[in-house]
Design an enzyme around this catalytic site. Sequence first.
Site, PDB file in Angstrom:
ATOM      1  N   SER B 137       0.701  -1.034   0.055  1.00 15.78           N
ATOM      2  CA  SER B 137       0.059   0.060  -0.259  1.00 15.78           C
ATOM      3  C   SER B 137       0.816   1.151  -0.015  1.00 15.78           C
ATOM      4  O   SER B 137       1.957   1.207   0.645  1.00 15.78           O
ATOM      5  CB  SER B 137      -0.801   0.032   1.219  1.00 15.78           C
ATOM      6  N   TYR B 150      -0.927   0.504  10.324  1.00 18.44           N
ATOM      7  CA  TYR B 150      -0.995  -0.268   9.192  1.00 18.44           C
ATOM      8  C   TYR B 150       0.191   0.109   8.216  1.00 18.44           C
ATOM      9  O   TYR B 150       0.688  -0.657   7.479  1.00 18.44           O
ATOM     10  CB  TYR B 150      -2.360   0.117   8.754  1.00 18.44           C
TER      11      TYR B 150
HETATM   12  N1  LIG Z   1      -9.139  -1.110  -0.262  1.00 17.84           N
HETATM   13  C1  LIG Z   1      -7.986  -0.343  -0.391  1.00 17.84           C
HETATM   14  O1  LIG Z   1      -8.258   0.908  -0.572  1.00 17.84           O
HETATM   15  C2  LIG Z   1      -6.626  -0.673  -0.230  1.00 17.84           C
HETATM   16  C3  LIG Z   1      -5.562   0.089  -0.636  1.00 17.84           C
HETATM   17  C4  LIG Z   1      -4.207  -0.312  -0.743  1.00 17.84           C
HETATM   18  C5  LIG Z   1      -3.961  -1.626  -0.361  1.00 17.84           C
HETATM   19  N2  LIG Z   1      -4.984  -2.406   0.032  1.00 17.84           N
HETATM   20  C6  LIG Z   1      -4.660  -3.874   0.128  1.00 17.84           C
HETATM   21  O2  LIG Z   1      -5.424  -4.618  -0.791  1.00 17.84           O
HETATM   22  C7  LIG Z   1      -5.447  -5.959  -0.195  1.00 17.84           C
HETATM   23  C8  LIG Z   1      -6.846  -6.543  -0.434  1.00 17.84           C
HETATM   24  O3  LIG Z   1      -7.610  -5.866   0.411  1.00 17.84           O
HETATM   25  P1  LIG Z   1      -9.100  -5.420  -0.230  1.00 17.84           P
HETATM   26  O4  LIG Z   1      -9.186  -3.826  -0.171  1.00 17.84           O
HETATM   27  O5  LIG Z   1      -9.669  -6.239  -0.878  1.00 17.84           O
HETATM   28  O6  LIG Z   1      -9.741  -5.490   1.481  1.00 17.84           O
HETATM   29  P2  LIG Z   1     -10.471  -6.776   2.207  1.00 17.84           P
HETATM   30  O7  LIG Z   1     -11.692  -7.248   1.072  1.00 17.84           O
HETATM   31  O8  LIG Z   1     -10.823  -6.528   3.528  1.00 17.84           O
HETATM   32  O9  LIG Z   1      -9.469  -7.962   1.808  1.00 17.84           O
HETATM   33  C9  LIG Z   1      -8.660  -8.118   2.995  1.00 17.84           C
HETATM   34  C10 LIG Z   1      -8.675  -9.845   2.916  1.00 17.84           C
HETATM   35  O10 LIG Z   1      -7.489 -10.295   3.788  1.00 17.84           O
HETATM   36  C11 LIG Z   1      -7.740 -11.502   4.349  1.00 17.84           C
HETATM   37  N3  LIG Z   1      -7.293 -11.842   5.686  1.00 17.84           N
HETATM   38  C12 LIG Z   1      -7.059 -10.864   6.775  1.00 17.84           C
HETATM   39  N4  LIG Z   1      -6.190 -11.580   7.731  1.00 17.84           N
HETATM   40  C13 LIG Z   1      -6.049 -12.660   7.201  1.00 17.84           C
HETATM   41  C14 LIG Z   1      -5.543 -14.020   7.760  1.00 17.84           C
HETATM   42  N5  LIG Z   1      -4.822 -13.834   8.850  1.00 17.84           N
HETATM   43  N6  LIG Z   1      -5.375 -14.956   6.946  1.00 17.84           N
HETATM   44  C15 LIG Z   1      -5.966 -15.161   5.783  1.00 17.84           C
HETATM   45  N7  LIG Z   1      -6.676 -13.893   5.204  1.00 17.84           N
HETATM   46  C16 LIG Z   1      -6.680 -12.972   5.921  1.00 17.84           C
HETATM   47  C17 LIG Z   1      -9.395 -11.158   4.861  1.00 17.84           C
HETATM   48  O11 LIG Z   1     -10.154 -12.332   4.745  1.00 17.84           O
HETATM   49  P3  LIG Z   1     -11.339 -12.592   5.692  1.00 17.84           P
HETATM   50  O12 LIG Z   1     -12.422 -12.465   4.814  1.00 17.84           O
HETATM   51  O13 LIG Z   1     -11.150 -14.191   6.139  1.00 17.84           O
HETATM   52  O14 LIG Z   1     -11.326 -11.678   6.800  1.00 17.84           O
HETATM   53  C18 LIG Z   1      -9.859 -10.369   3.627  1.00 17.84           C
HETATM   54  O15 LIG Z   1     -10.333 -11.218   2.460  1.00 17.84           O
HETATM   55  C19 LIG Z   1      -5.097  -5.760   1.438  1.00 17.84           C
HETATM   56  O16 LIG Z   1      -3.519  -6.470   1.409  1.00 17.84           O
HETATM   57  C20 LIG Z   1      -5.147  -4.459   1.602  1.00 17.84           C
HETATM   58  O17 LIG Z   1      -4.306  -3.752   2.373  1.00 17.84           O
HETATM   59  C21 LIG Z   1      -6.243  -2.033  -0.042  1.00 17.84           C
END
Ligand SMILES: NC(=O)c1ccc[n+]([C@@H]2O[C@H](COP(=O)([O-])OP(=O)(O)OC[C@H]3O[C@@H](n4cnc5c(N)ncnc54)[C@H](OP(=O)(O)O)[C@@H]3O)[C@@H](O)[C@H]2O)c1
Lengths: 442, 245
Positions: B137, B150
Amino acid sequence: MRRLSGWGNYPVSQAQLLAPRSEAELQGLIASNPSVIARGNGRAYGDSAVGVPATLHMRHFDKMISFDAQTGLLVAESGVLLGDIISAFLPRGWFPAVVPGTKFVTLGGAIAADVHGKNHHKDGSFRSCLDWVEVMGPDGTVRRCSPQENTELFNWTAGGMGLTGVILRAAIRLRRVSSAWIRQQTIPAANLHAAIEIFERSAAATYSVAWIDCLAGGGRLGRSLVMLGEHAGLQDLSYDQAARPFAIPRFGSRTVPPVFPSFALNRFSVRAFNAAYFWTGARKAGRQITDFDSYFFPLDALLGWNRIYGRKGFAQFQCVLPLDSARPGLRALLQAISAAGQGSFLAVLKRLGAQDSPFSFPMEGYTLALDFPVNRRSLQLMQDLDRITIAHGGRFYLAKDSRMSRDTLHAADSRAAEFAGMRQLSGMHPSFQSAQSQRLSL
Amino acid sequence: MTKSPVLILGARSDIGMAVAHAYAAQGHPVQLAARNAGNLEPQKTDLELRHGVPVSLHEFDALALDYHERFAGALPELPGIAVCAVGFMGEQGESEISPAAAARVLRSNFEGPASILSVLASRFEQRGSGTLVGISSVAGDRGRATNYVYGAAKAGFTAFLSGLRNRLARKGVHVVTVLPGFVATQMTEGMDLPDKLTAQPEEVARAITEATAKQKNIVYVRPVWRLIMLIIRSIPEAVFKKMSI
Ligand SMILES: NC(=O)c1ccc[n+]([C@@H]2O[C@H](COP(=O)([O-])OP(=O)(O)OC[C@H]3O[C@@H](n4cnc5c(N)ncnc54)[C@H](OP(=O)(O)O)[C@@H]3O)[C@@H](O)[C@H]2O)c1
Ligand SMILES: Cc1cc2nc3c(=O)[nH]c(=O)nc-3n(C[C@H](O)[C@H](O)[C@H](O)COP(=O)(O)OP(=O)(O)OC[C@H]3O[C@@H](n4cnc5c(N)ncnc54)[C@H](O)[C@@H]3O)c2cc1C
């Protein structure tokens, strides 16, 4: 709260757009809000899918659930796009039995508006390809309804514009096709009379639609290009096409700049466009092989074309006139439009077949649809068109409406009062309301 | 030619699921790894129906480090591409007062993802091919008061990916670092994000498939973020510490 509107960007409301991810969340939202309305992909022109204060976006209910390759029965969640169904199943020889003029509509939206396609005169509306539908009612209970089971709910849900509850899933029957190509025949019609003659002669054609030049007047009033279509068989295709009958060369899509200056769309440019379209079409008249996208969804190639009307937005007028008054009725409508000099790029005339569901738009007769940029004069003209339609026993398509008055709807369509009464008694009102249902007292 | 499988770690994430669709549409078999993988059955069926590719489900917890070797060994086939979408934002306020909460954010965004990618890296290295994609990120580019725990974890992950890329560069294994900027997902639901700076999960997925195909190293999904972060990184600390951004 955010600005929310339909495809025509008119009218604009302040609403909360919520996107539940589970049935439990959906139940909670129905229970905790004074009223809600479901929203699919926002292709209805006006305020059908705008709920104040709360609108439920169905984009997370987008899973395909099962497919029977013997019968072509697809079970899917309501947020799946018809375009996705085509992408997934056309390569395997299946096509939705009914498609509207854009493939960017959801299954839920297609059911709720009970959409009609270019084959309505032959195959009926979308409901005719439905085996069953599952709807979440005001109490949060999910009921399966079909022509055999919970028939009342089924009948009112198809065409019910989301006002009977939230559609969660449905089973639809796809049709077998042997290619992704359409055998198209274009027939120029010098005027309205000729166009109707062609439609009546072509009742056997699977698909038929006419583009109509609403600006032509006098002896050329209603001049049209009628386009008939059939799914092409392998024998209709060139050697190359037949070798891979489901492969369509990709042209890519173009995108309209965010806001197209509305002065670009004045009476003269439309007139020139219409004349050019007619003469090019007339010159190319005859038979040709066309890919399904160009035949069914010509506007989809121009992503975001709704922005060419500028910030004020646009409105569509669509009515259907019963067969016996269609000729004088269409004549009167076209005369009013041509006299006002306010036609559009997109005027469509189509023969509809019989329809026997309680609240769907189609009836046996002719439907006319055309767009107007929103302004004082066009709003006035559309009111005149409303009056002409009512005088000829016609009715209006809610999926296109954004500005009709309550009195207009109820004068045209006695079914509306029955629908509203049923909603009161069943508790669907007040739980499910759109800005449109409030405007029209549904 | 049959295409190699793509493994999605943290498959329930909106970004992860969009990546799964993008690769399935290209004809790749997909392995979905997540906690409570069993309830991804509807997603599996949907992917299979839409794209006609085989999809398998695998139980995976990024924090269960001891199981990562076993997890990798149990995959039906070593994937050609592995995408790690695991992440956890937490509440900054909570991370400030609760060491346990802070540890969970640090471990979910750094330790866990680094561990599983290490395990896969060795197997890819041995095979001499493959691509590892880590979703980090821009929050890791500079710590800010509003989400520095974070951000710190993501900074660690970004550095880890860069080192891993360096280590594997001559071993036939490629590493992609993805810096998505704002994305409209579950993680950001309810936040008031500026439209022009916010990508849809499908855009992130497209950026990832392209970056993988072209062997790019670091991708910002919307190019404007490269500029924004360039500016933010160059603000002198004396000024930065008084800003609220
Ligand atoms: N959305 C944004 O604006 C943004 C910006 C920059 C970077 N990101 C990054 O993009 C990636 C995907 O995020 P997203 O936006 O799609 O959000 P999200 O839907 O909240 O996805 C995060 C995922 O990580 C999984 N997770 C968390 N802890 C875990 C663990 N211990 N073991 C296995 N899985 C785990 C969660 O699984 P569960 O369903 O089991 O909880 C969830 O499916 C993340 O790394 C996030 O930091 C997002
Ligand atoms: C270019 C263009 C061409 C068109 N051509 C045709 C045509 O040829 N024939 C035709 O019939 N129509 C046509 N339409 C209209 C369009 O098919 C309908 O408005 C359709 O309902 C849009 O689907 P949507 O998913 O975008 O739904 P939305 O516009 O989001 O919603 C439309 C209605 O469906 C309801 N709804 C949506 N999802 C659900 C759900 N899950 N549960 C309950 N209710 C729901 C909404 O409450 C609303 O009342 C056209 C529209 C455009 C923009």
